[in-house]
Write a protein that holds these residues in place. Structure first.
Motif, PDB file in Angstrom:
ATOM      1  N   PRO A  27       0.787  -1.242   0.000  1.00 37.14           N
ATOM      2  CA  PRO A  27       0.000   0.000   0.000  1.00 37.14           C
ATOM      3  C   PRO A  27       0.821   1.295   0.000  1.00 37.14           C
ATOM      4  O   PRO A  27       0.264   2.354   0.221  1.00 37.14           O
ATOM      5  N   TYR A  28       2.095   1.238  -0.273  1.00 33.96           N
ATOM      6  CA  TYR A  28       2.936   2.431  -0.174  1.00 33.96           C
ATOM      7  C   TYR A  28       3.466   2.849  -1.530  1.00 33.96           C
ATOM      8  O   TYR A  28       3.579   2.042  -2.445  1.00 33.96           O
ATOM      9  N   THR A  29       3.779   4.121  -1.659  1.00 33.40           N
ATOM     10  CA  THR A  29       4.511   4.630  -2.820  1.00 33.40           C
ATOM     11  C   THR A  29       5.543   5.619  -2.307  1.00 33.40           C
ATOM     12  O   THR A  29       5.337   6.289  -1.292  1.00 33.40           O
ATOM     13  N   THR A  30       6.650   5.668  -3.007  1.00 36.15           N
ATOM     14  CA  THR A  30       7.677   6.662  -2.718  1.00 36.15           C
ATOM     15  C   THR A  30       8.069   7.317  -4.032  1.00 36.15           C
ATOM     16  O   THR A  30       7.979   6.699  -5.102  1.00 36.15           O
TER      17      THR A  30
ATOM     18  N   GLU B 224       7.140   7.695  -9.300  1.00 35.27           N
ATOM     19  CA  GLU B 224       6.622   7.049  -8.089  1.00 35.27           C
ATOM     20  C   GLU B 224       6.741   5.549  -8.245  1.00 35.27           C
ATOM     21  O   GLU B 224       6.410   5.002  -9.300  1.00 35.27           O
ATOM     22  N   VAL B 225       7.229   4.904  -7.194  1.00 33.03           N
ATOM     23  CA  VAL B 225       7.353   3.451  -7.205  1.00 33.03           C
ATOM     24  C   VAL B 225       6.658   2.877  -5.976  1.00 33.03           C
ATOM     25  O   VAL B 225       6.481   3.568  -4.970  1.00 33.03           O
ATOM     26  N   ARG B 226       6.262   1.635  -6.073  1.00 37.64           N
ATOM     27  CA  ARG B 226       5.514   0.988  -4.992  1.00 37.64           C
ATOM     28  C   ARG B 226       6.421   0.145  -4.100  1.00 37.64           C
ATOM     29  O   ARG B 226       6.357   0.216  -2.884  1.00 37.64           O
ATOM     30  N   CYS B 227       7.239  -0.727  -4.708  1.00 35.17           N
ATOM     31  CA  CYS B 227       8.052  -1.669  -3.940  1.00 35.17           C
ATOM     32  C   CYS B 227       9.152  -2.207  -4.850  1.00 35.17           C
ATOM     33  O   CYS B 227       9.204  -1.864  -6.028  1.00 35.17           O
ATOM     34  N   PHE B 228      10.033  -3.044  -4.318  1.00 32.42           N
ATOM     35  CA  PHE B 228      11.130  -3.594  -5.117  1.00 32.42           C
ATOM     36  C   PHE B 228      11.207  -5.109  -4.978  1.00 32.42           C
ATOM     37  O   PHE B 228      10.685  -5.690  -4.025  1.00 32.42           O
ATOM     38  N   ILE B 229      11.869  -5.722  -5.955  1.00 29.85           N
ATOM     39  CA  ILE B 229      12.220  -7.141  -5.869  1.00 29.85           C
ATOM     40  C   ILE B 229      13.691  -7.281  -6.239  1.00 29.85           C
ATOM     41  O   ILE B 229      14.296  -6.365  -6.810  1.00 29.85           O
ATOM     42  N   VAL B 230      14.258  -8.424  -5.913  1.00 30.54           N
ATOM     43  CA  VAL B 230      15.633  -8.754  -6.284  1.00 30.54           C
ATOM     44  C   VAL B 230      15.542  -9.821  -7.373  1.00 30.54           C
ATOM     45  O   VAL B 230      14.921 -10.862  -7.170  1.00 30.54           O
ATOM     46  N   ASN B 231      16.169  -9.555  -8.534  1.00 31.76           N
ATOM     47  CA  ASN B 231      16.090 -10.542  -9.618  1.00 31.76           C
ATOM     48  C   ASN B 231      17.167 -11.624  -9.441  1.00 31.76           C
ATOM     49  O   ASN B 231      17.921 -11.612  -8.466  1.00 31.76           O
TER      50      ASN B 231
ATOM     51  N   THR C  85      18.245  -5.062  -7.793  1.00 31.76           N
ATOM     52  CA  THR C  85      16.919  -4.665  -7.319  1.00 31.76           C
ATOM     53  C   THR C  85      16.236  -3.799  -8.366  1.00 31.76           C
ATOM     54  O   THR C  85      16.862  -2.967  -9.022  1.00 31.76           O
ATOM     55  N   TRP C  86      14.927  -4.035  -8.511  1.00 37.90           N
ATOM     56  CA  TRP C  86      14.085  -3.315  -9.462  1.00 37.90           C
ATOM     57  C   TRP C  86      12.846  -2.846  -8.728  1.00 37.90           C
ATOM     58  O   TRP C  86      12.258  -3.596  -7.950  1.00 37.90           O
ATOM     59  N   SER C  87      12.451  -1.615  -8.966  1.00 33.97           N
ATOM     60  CA  SER C  87      11.250  -1.062  -8.346  1.00 33.97           C
ATOM     61  C   SER C  87      10.085  -1.089  -9.328  1.00 33.97           C
ATOM     62  O   SER C  87      10.262  -0.876 -10.529  1.00 33.97           O
ATOM     63  N   TYR C  88       8.903  -1.326  -8.767  1.00 32.94           N
ATOM     64  CA  TYR C  88       7.693  -1.393  -9.576  1.00 32.94           C
ATOM     65  C   TYR C  88       7.028  -0.028  -9.651  1.00 32.94           C
ATOM     66  O   TYR C  88       6.750   0.591  -8.623  1.00 32.94           O
ATOM     67  N   VAL C  89       6.777   0.433 -10.861  1.00 33.37           N
ATOM     68  CA  VAL C  89       6.042   1.668 -11.108  1.00 33.37           C
ATOM     69  C   VAL C  89       4.580   1.258 -11.274  1.00 33.37           C
ATOM     70  O   VAL C  89       4.246   0.535 -12.219  1.00 33.37           O
ATOM     71  N   PRO C  90       3.703   1.665 -10.350  1.00 32.83           N
ATOM     72  CA  PRO C  90       2.307   1.198 -10.388  1.00 32.83           C
ATOM     73  C   PRO C  90       1.641   1.391 -11.749  1.00 32.83           C
ATOM     74  O   PRO C  90       1.681   2.477 -12.328  1.00 32.83           O
TER      75      PRO C  90
ATOM     76  N   SER D 191      17.089   7.699  -7.360  1.00 32.95           N
ATOM     77  CA  SER D 191      17.639   8.215  -6.101  1.00 32.95           C
ATOM     78  C   SER D 191      17.280   7.264  -4.958  1.00 32.95           C
ATOM     79  O   SER D 191      16.272   6.549  -5.020  1.00 32.95           O
ATOM     80  N   SER D 192      18.093   7.239  -3.943  1.00 27.03           N
ATOM     81  CA  SER D 192      17.905   6.369  -2.768  1.00 27.03           C
ATOM     82  C   SER D 192      17.808   4.890  -3.148  1.00 27.03           C
ATOM     83  O   SER D 192      17.256   4.090  -2.410  1.00 27.03           O
ATOM     84  N   ASN D 193      18.312   4.546  -4.325  1.00 30.32           N
ATOM     85  CA  ASN D 193      18.291   3.166  -4.825  1.00 30.32           C
ATOM     86  C   ASN D 193      16.875   2.603  -4.907  1.00 30.32           C
ATOM     87  O   ASN D 193      16.637   1.429  -4.648  1.00 30.32           O
ATOM     88  N   GLY D 194      15.904   3.445  -5.239  1.00 26.86           N
ATOM     89  CA  GLY D 194      14.534   2.983  -5.447  1.00 26.86           C
ATOM     90  C   GLY D 194      13.750   2.776  -4.169  1.00 26.86           C
ATOM     91  O   GLY D 194      14.088   3.298  -3.110  1.00 26.86           O
ATOM     92  N   SER D 195      12.711   1.999  -4.293  1.00 27.49           N
ATOM     93  CA  SER D 195      11.799   1.784  -3.170  1.00 27.49           C
ATOM     94  C   SER D 195      12.491   1.104  -1.988  1.00 27.49           C
ATOM     95  O   SER D 195      13.283   0.185  -2.177  1.00 27.49           O
ATOM     96  N   PRO D 196      12.167   1.523  -0.764  1.00 28.86           N
ATOM     97  CA  PRO D 196      12.701   0.838   0.420  1.00 28.86           C
ATOM     98  C   PRO D 196      11.842  -0.356   0.851  1.00 28.86           C
ATOM     99  O   PRO D 196      12.184  -1.058   1.782  1.00 28.86           O
ATOM    100  N   HIS D 197      10.717  -0.591   0.149  1.00 31.79           N
ATOM    101  CA  HIS D 197       9.770  -1.631   0.543  1.00 31.79           C
ATOM    102  C   HIS D 197       9.867  -2.836  -0.380  1.00 31.79           C
ATOM    103  O   HIS D 197       9.684  -2.700  -1.592  1.00 31.79           O
ATOM    104  N   ARG D 198      10.109  -4.010   0.184  1.00 26.63           N
ATOM    105  CA  ARG D 198      10.148  -5.250  -0.616  1.00 26.63           C
ATOM    106  C   ARG D 198       8.719  -5.606  -1.036  1.00 26.63           C
ATOM    107  O   ARG D 198       7.787  -5.513  -0.239  1.00 26.63           O
ATOM    108  N   CYS D 199       8.557  -5.996  -2.305  1.00 31.40           N
ATOM    109  CA  CYS D 199       7.234  -6.378  -2.813  1.00 31.40           C
ATOM    110  C   CYS D 199       6.731  -7.650  -2.145  1.00 31.40           C
ATOM    111  O   CYS D 199       7.481  -8.608  -1.969  1.00 31.40           O
TER     112      CYS D 199
END
Length: 123
Positions: free
Chosen positions: A51-54, A85-92, A97-102, A113-121
């Motif tokens: 439920p978050y976006t950064t 804006e990104v929601r969360c990230f995964i590790v491939n 790490t890749w962030s998801y753009v909703p 910046s900040s290496n993308g989302s701080p929240h794991r998907c």
């Protein structure tokens, strides 16, 4: 002589079995690493579970892709200094790490910046 005839077929059978096992192993490893289509069909993380976006600044032109790999289809490019804006990230599979753009796709975190989302998907 009779002894050698009995040993030879067993040896040949053993060698054949080992070669077949190695071939099967090589084929399965090759298949596992050469399947970008499977990796590019990464499910979109739902808003209910994530439920978050950064908001992040794009550090260098950032390709948006269908999945979290460079081999995945390109959708568009976010220009440097724009925001996304990104929601969360995964590790491939490569440890990146890749962030998801909703509603859009995936961006490699090294472009953000900040290496993308701080929240794991969560899936």
């Amino acid at each position: 002589m009779r002894h050698h005839r009995n040993v030879r077929p067993r040896t040949t059978a053993a060698v054949t079995a080992v070669v077949a096992a190695l071939a099967a192993t090589t084929l399965s490893v090759g298949t596992a690493t050469a399947a970008p289509a499977d990796r590019c069909s990464q499910a979109a993380p739902t808003r209910a579970d994530n439920p978050y976006t950064t908001t992040h600044t794009v550090l260098s032109d950032a390709p948006l892709r269908k999945g979290p790999y460079r081999e995945c289809d390109w959708l568009q490019t976010y220009p440097a200094q724009s925001t996304v804006e990104v929601r969360c990230f995964i590790v491939n599979d490569y440890g990146n790490t890749w962030s998801y753009v909703p509603g859009a796709g995936w961006v490699w975190d090294s472009h953000l910046s900040s290496n993308g989302s701080p929240h794991r998907c969560l899936f």
